[in-house]
Design a protein around this motif. Structure first.
Motif: not given
Length: 608
Positions: A267-272
């Protein structure tokens, strides 16, 4: 239901969890094809979007006239000694701006409203298609897929598609139209300044495209992790009693934490990757602003442009750059929606049960003669049922016994066409079951499973599920035969008692009695009891057996049971092992043989 293939289902899920084959173009084409079913609505949406944009983009030019009017009035002050501003023109331009903004807002409201309807209609059609699909998918799909992940695809993934279509898609279309319109109007003002603006915009588009391609895998991984996490939560929630019984709380928490951390990272990678585009594009825009402001000031001093037009040009740069930022953000959000939609399409593309034959037959005056002719079944080349021949006469009471994994339940599933045969034939009253319509075939059976399934509703509704036109007196009679009437009448609302997950007044054994009453009410030609009395006490089991003996007179019946003492009076006992029948006969005959049945039967009384 399919107890013999536990290990296979585990390995299948593992393989699926690491599979990452994606086809974005195919998914987008399929989405466009679905949207074209509402092409007139979409045309209307685009029409009102163009109207809204036309009015919005006309505003800067009107502003420029007002600014030039004020500037000219102030400039003439040096010669006249007083302001010479034509406030009549300013008033007319202000009213015109107010009218334009009202019309733009109205057109925007209409297109957003219609687009919401398009989105919800599309998702509704997909939900309907999935509902129909899930009833057509063979049981082996549910045996080999995590139920929590299936639910996640139907709920979470579709919700993401709905949100993106409802807001994101229209914003994306509006952003593209705005950029095109702004560039055209900038060219009409000054082509040199426009080239500078286009250069910065192009750099933003290139950056968006590069990052967008990289984001596809991130969003696919995010959705996959979400499905796995939901599957674990569903699995552990439903099995919490077992987890607590074996003191496995810490291990379960550890496993969930691992999945949770994996979801967090994905999720962090996708949002970043989504939010990284915005500042990047803004940086390029600021560089463009500096260049345009510097060169624009020179053009104003040279008299090549007016202050009003420079102000209008800057507004058009904003109108082009801001939608670009939105388009970049929405494009990445759409990547997540595409990944979600692809997972939904995977369900819709699953292989369905073989279609019923067009010229199907029906069995009238069913007798219940059943024949198995060299029946074979398995997934792929690995056979689970390895060749079974049976001849069961009408009215016979047939018991099926054997060790766990022998194929007992599978044999029944084949009889009801829950699975299709690899080879061989099954006939009822001389008719191949593949020549019968599935609904007709299954209407011949009454089935009680080991897992008692009851839905949220009254006891009466649950019992009459097998025959919804049954009267209350017929429901009560079926309950009496199943030895359920007594405990039902002790409940506060009797047969109107509502059952749900929070209702703890009904034990597992009592739930099973209700399922047996349901089967009795159906009054089937052929009865199947798959460990149907496993959750009731011995005394109740004997009472049910007596009731069933009366019910099964003249009817063919199959009983799968581990308590062999309950099937002594069966007309025929089939002993299964490793997918085939190794012994058959009545109780006395099999005991005399001293084979597998004798070993299983005597093991019940062995004291170690």
């Amino acid at each position: 239901m399919y107890e013999e293939n536990t290990s296979d289902s585990i390995s299948f899920d593992t393989e699926m969890s690491i599979e990452k084959a994606k086809d974005t173009k195919k998914t987008v084409k399929r989405l466009i094809k679905l949207l074209l079913n509402q092409k007139w609505k979409i045309i209307i949406v685009i029409f009102f979007a163009i109207i809204s944009l036309t009015f919005t983009m006309a505003a800067p030019l009107i502003f420029s006239k007002a600014i030039n009017t004020i500037y000219e009035g102030i400039k003439n002050m040096s010669s006249t000694g007083s302001f010479n501003i034509d406030f009549h023109i300013i008033k007319k331009l202000s009213l015109l701006l107010l009218f334009i903004y009202l019309l733009s807002s109205l057109a925007n409201y209409i297109q957003q409203n219609i687009m919401a309807a398009v989105s919800q209609t599309l998702v509704l059609s997909i939900r309907k298609e999935i509902s129909e699909k899930l009833s057509k998918i063979p049981l082996k799909y549910y045996d080999t897929h995590n139920k929590g992940e299936i639910l996640s695809r139907i709920s979470n993934d579709l919700e993401k598609v709905s949100d993106t279509l409802q807001s994101g898609m229209m914003q994306f279309i509006t952003a593209v139209l705005t950029i095109i319109g702004a560039v055209i109007l900038m060219l009409s003002i000054n082509w040199i300044l426009t080239l500078i603006a286009i250069f910065t915009i192009a750099m933003g588009i290139i950056a968006t495209s590069i990052i967008g391609k990289k984001s596809i895998n991130y969003f696919a991984n995010r959705q996959e992790s979400l499905g796995k996490f939901n599957g674990q939560i569903e699995e552990y929630f439903t099995g919490q009693m077992v987890v607590k019984s074996f003191n496995m709380e810490d291990e379960i928490i550890s496993k969930v934490q691992i999945s949770n951390n994996k979801l967090y990272l994905d999720e962090k990678k996708a949002q970043f990757i989504t939010y990284a585009i915005n500042p990047l594009i803004r940086l390029m825009n600021q560089i463009g602003y500096v260049l345009i402001a510097s060169l624009g000031a020179i053009f104003v001093i040279q008299g090549r442009l007016s202050i009003g037009l420079i102000q209008a040009f800057f507004q058009y740069v904003d109108q082009a750059s801001e939608p670009l930022t939105e388009a970049a953000y929405i494009l990445n959000s759409m990547q997540a929606a595409i990944a979600s939609l692809e997972r939904v399409f995977e369900i819709l593309d699953e292989e369905e049960e073989q279609a019923d034959t067009i010229n199907y037959k029906t069995i009238s005056n069913t007798k219940g003669n059943i024949i198995f002719e060299d029946v074979k079944f398995g997934y792929g080349k690995d056979l689970i049922i390895t060749g079974i021949d049976l001849d069961i006469k009408s009215g016979e009471k047939v018991a099926i016994v054997g060790p766990t994994g022998a194929g007992k339940t599978t044999l029944i599933n084949l009889l009801m066409r829950f699975y299709e045969l690899n080879d061989g034939k099954i006939k009822i009253d001389g008719i191949d079951i593949t020549k019968l319509k599935r609904s007709h075939l299954r209407s011949l059976f009454g089935m009680v499973l080991q897992d008692s399934w009851l839905f949220d509703g009254s006891i009466k509704e649950n019992i009459s599920y097998s025959r919804d036109i049954a009267t209350i007196s017929e429901v009560k009679e079926a309950a009496k035969l199943a030895r359920a009437d007594y405990f039902i009448r002790t409940l506060p609302h009797g047969y109107n008692t509502v059952l749900n997950d929070e209702n703890s007044s009904i034990s597992q054994g009592q739930k099973q009695l209700l399922c047996i009453a349901r089967a009795i009410l159906a009054n089937p030609y052929i009865l199947i009891l798959d460990e149907a009395t496993s959750s009731v006490d011995t005394r109740t089991e004997l009472e049910i057996q007596n009731a069933m003996d009366n019910l099964m007179k003249g009817r063919t019946s199959f009983i799968i049971a581990h308590r062999l003492s309950t099937i002594k009076n069966a007309d025929k006992i089939l002993v299964m092992d490793k997918g085939t029948i190794v012994e058959q006969g009545n109780h006395e005959e099999l005991l005399a043989k001293g084979g597998l049945y004798s070993d299983i039967y005597n093991s019940q009384f062995t004291i170690k």
